[in-house]
Write a protein that holds these residues in place. Sequence first.
Motif, PDB file in Angstrom:
ATOM      1  N   GLY A  21       0.851  -1.152   0.075  1.00  0.00           N
ATOM      2  CA  GLY A  21      -0.031   0.055  -0.019  1.00  0.00           C
ATOM      3  C   GLY A  21       0.813   1.297  -0.161  1.00  0.00           C
ATOM      4  O   GLY A  21       0.570   2.305   0.778  1.00  0.00           O
ATOM      5  N   GLY A  22       2.014   1.279  -0.593  1.00  0.00           N
ATOM      6  CA  GLY A  22       2.930   2.202  -0.595  1.00  0.00           C
ATOM      7  C   GLY A  22       2.658   3.267  -1.933  1.00  0.00           C
ATOM      8  O   GLY A  22       1.763   3.076  -2.678  1.00  0.00           O
ATOM      9  N   ALA A  23       3.661   4.197  -1.909  1.00  0.00           N
ATOM     10  CA  ALA A  23       3.152   5.585  -2.811  1.00  0.00           C
ATOM     11  C   ALA A  23       4.399   6.132  -2.907  1.00  0.00           C
ATOM     12  O   ALA A  23       5.292   6.187  -1.947  1.00  0.00           O
ATOM     13  CB  ALA A  23       2.167   6.287  -2.295  1.00  0.00           C
ATOM     14  N   VAL A  24       4.677   6.998  -4.106  1.00  0.00           N
ATOM     15  CA  VAL A  24       5.736   7.840  -4.339  1.00  0.00           C
ATOM     16  C   VAL A  24       5.248   9.182  -4.777  1.00  0.00           C
ATOM     17  O   VAL A  24       4.287   9.337  -5.623  1.00  0.00           O
ATOM     18  CB  VAL A  24       6.574   7.300  -5.355  1.00  0.00           C
ATOM     19  CG1 VAL A  24       7.668   8.270  -5.801  1.00  0.00           C
ATOM     20  CG2 VAL A  24       7.194   6.067  -5.271  1.00  0.00           C
ATOM     21  N   ALA A  25       5.409  10.247  -3.865  1.00  0.00           N
ATOM     22  CA  ALA A  25       5.067  11.444  -4.189  1.00  0.00           C
ATOM     23  C   ALA A  25       6.123  12.208  -5.211  1.00  0.00           C
ATOM     24  O   ALA A  25       7.163  12.141  -4.987  1.00  0.00           O
ATOM     25  CB  ALA A  25       4.952  12.231  -2.967  1.00  0.00           C
ATOM     26  N   VAL A  26       5.443  12.770  -6.393  1.00  0.00           N
ATOM     27  CA  VAL A  26       6.508  13.377  -7.261  1.00  0.00           C
ATOM     28  C   VAL A  26       6.022  14.712  -7.478  1.00  0.00           C
ATOM     29  O   VAL A  26       4.688  15.071  -7.649  1.00  0.00           O
ATOM     30  CB  VAL A  26       6.262  12.509  -8.739  1.00  0.00           C
ATOM     31  CG1 VAL A  26       7.250  13.082  -9.857  1.00  0.00           C
ATOM     32  CG2 VAL A  26       6.775  11.210  -8.254  1.00  0.00           C
ATOM     33  N   GLU A  27       7.009  15.693  -7.383  1.00  0.00           N
ATOM     34  CA  GLU A  27       6.931  17.106  -7.797  1.00  0.00           C
ATOM     35  C   GLU A  27       7.695  17.604  -8.853  1.00  0.00           C
ATOM     36  O   GLU A  27       9.179  17.162  -8.475  1.00  0.00           O
ATOM     37  CB  GLU A  27       7.185  18.047  -6.592  1.00  0.00           C
ATOM     38  CG  GLU A  27       7.001  19.128  -6.390  1.00  0.00           C
ATOM     39  CD  GLU A  27       6.715  20.000  -5.224  1.00  0.00           C
ATOM     40  OE1 GLU A  27       5.840  21.083  -5.058  1.00  0.00           O
ATOM     41  OE2 GLU A  27       7.170  19.682  -4.235  1.00  0.00           O
ATOM     42  N   GLY A  28       7.411  17.831 -10.062  1.00  0.00           N
ATOM     43  CA  GLY A  28       7.865  18.248 -11.075  1.00  0.00           C
ATOM     44  C   GLY A  28       8.844  16.943 -11.566  1.00  0.00           C
ATOM     45  O   GLY A  28       8.396  15.821 -11.649  1.00  0.00           O
ATOM     46  N   GLY A  29      10.030  17.092 -11.490  1.00  0.00           N
ATOM     47  CA  GLY A  29      10.978  15.887 -12.388  1.00  0.00           C
ATOM     48  C   GLY A  29      11.491  15.145 -11.041  1.00  0.00           C
ATOM     49  O   GLY A  29      12.365  14.143 -11.259  1.00  0.00           O
ATOM     50  N   ARG A  30      11.243  15.502  -9.670  1.00  0.00           N
ATOM     51  CA  ARG A  30      11.906  14.805  -8.493  1.00  0.00           C
ATOM     52  C   ARG A  30      10.823  14.179  -7.605  1.00  0.00           C
ATOM     53  O   ARG A  30       9.684  14.255  -7.588  1.00  0.00           O
ATOM     54  CB  ARG A  30      12.336  15.801  -7.585  1.00  0.00           C
ATOM     55  CG  ARG A  30      13.533  16.627  -8.451  1.00  0.00           C
ATOM     56  CD  ARG A  30      14.868  15.926  -8.486  1.00  0.00           C
ATOM     57  NE  ARG A  30      15.758  16.538  -9.330  1.00  0.00           N
ATOM     58  CZ  ARG A  30      16.819  16.142  -9.743  1.00  0.00           C
ATOM     59  NH1 ARG A  30      17.081  14.593  -9.439  1.00  0.00           N
ATOM     60  NH2 ARG A  30      17.633  16.663 -10.625  1.00  0.00           N
ATOM     61  N   VAL A  31      11.555  12.983  -6.895  1.00  0.00           N
ATOM     62  CA  VAL A  31      10.573  12.279  -6.089  1.00  0.00           C
ATOM     63  C   VAL A  31      10.661  13.177  -4.629  1.00  0.00           C
ATOM     64  O   VAL A  31      11.670  13.758  -4.225  1.00  0.00           O
ATOM     65  CB  VAL A  31      11.521  11.063  -5.397  1.00  0.00           C
ATOM     66  CG1 VAL A  31      10.603  10.321  -4.356  1.00  0.00           C
ATOM     67  CG2 VAL A  31      11.536  10.173  -6.820  1.00  0.00           C
ATOM     68  N   ALA A  32       9.526  13.234  -4.213  1.00  0.00           N
ATOM     69  CA  ALA A  32       9.297  14.440  -3.051  1.00  0.00           C
ATOM     70  C   ALA A  32       9.284  13.581  -1.713  1.00  0.00           C
ATOM     71  O   ALA A  32       9.797  13.841  -0.798  1.00  0.00           O
ATOM     72  CB  ALA A  32       7.934  15.106  -3.176  1.00  0.00           C
ATOM     73  N   ALA A  33       8.785  12.231  -1.769  1.00  0.00           N
ATOM     74  CA  ALA A  33       8.688  11.236  -0.597  1.00  0.00           C
ATOM     75  C   ALA A  33       8.382   9.750  -1.125  1.00  0.00           C
ATOM     76  O   ALA A  33       7.842   9.733  -2.280  1.00  0.00           O
ATOM     77  CB  ALA A  33       8.005  11.726   0.422  1.00  0.00           C
ATOM     78  N   VAL A  34       8.826   8.776  -0.399  1.00  0.00           N
ATOM     79  CA  VAL A  34       8.118   7.538  -0.552  1.00  0.00           C
ATOM     80  C   VAL A  34       7.773   6.963   0.902  1.00  0.00           C
ATOM     81  O   VAL A  34       8.233   7.396   1.735  1.00  0.00           O
ATOM     82  CB  VAL A  34       9.352   6.738  -0.831  1.00  0.00           C
ATOM     83  CG1 VAL A  34       8.957   5.236  -1.141  1.00  0.00           C
ATOM     84  CG2 VAL A  34       9.982   6.967  -2.393  1.00  0.00           C
ATOM     85  N   GLY A  35       6.488   6.504   0.670  1.00  0.00           N
ATOM     86  CA  GLY A  35       6.014   5.909   2.052  1.00  0.00           C
ATOM     87  C   GLY A  35       4.572   5.285   1.790  1.00  0.00           C
ATOM     88  O   GLY A  35       3.919   5.378   0.885  1.00  0.00           O
ATOM     89  N   PRO A  36       4.001   5.165   2.917  1.00  0.00           N
ATOM     90  CA  PRO A  36       2.469   4.632   2.902  1.00  0.00           C
ATOM     91  C   PRO A  36       1.584   5.520   2.313  1.00  0.00           C
ATOM     92  O   PRO A  36       1.762   6.942   2.379  1.00  0.00           O
ATOM     93  CB  PRO A  36       2.048   4.246   4.293  1.00  0.00           C
ATOM     94  CG  PRO A  36       3.297   4.400   5.132  1.00  0.00           C
ATOM     95  CD  PRO A  36       4.500   5.175   4.296  1.00  0.00           C
TER      96      PRO A  36
END
Length: 148
Positions: A21-36
Amino acid sequence: MLTIHAAERVRRTWDSASLEGGAVAVEGGRVAAVGPLAELAERFPGARVRRWPGVLGPARVHEGPLPDAPTPREQVHAVLKLGAVAVLAEYAGSRELRAAAERNDVAVLERARPAALVDLGRADLAVLDDGGACIATVCAGRLVHRRR
């Protein structure tokens, strides 16, 4: 625009344990965070959420010759359809092929490197089904392939 890519399972590397049940937050061309997913949705309210079946992890490096195709642009697109966002320089020797790779933000590397999802790193993601086939590819934060 901030986008959260959520999947049944997320892996920071393809060899690491998966986060259910994870996710990756993407802002522009960068990973903002990885987590639940719940944690990222709370941290980034208003973000668009894309939900994917299968497992989401770092995009691949295509380590062999590029697939045959009529044009360099189509060769690069064939690589993206495999879940890869980087190719080796030895297989991208022509000026036309390198230009097609550059236009699509596909990295041309001197040698293969480990693929990993890293906070503030380039947002290169691949979503794979249970058989390892690519469902979607995100290259530098842009969705560049989605299997219908």
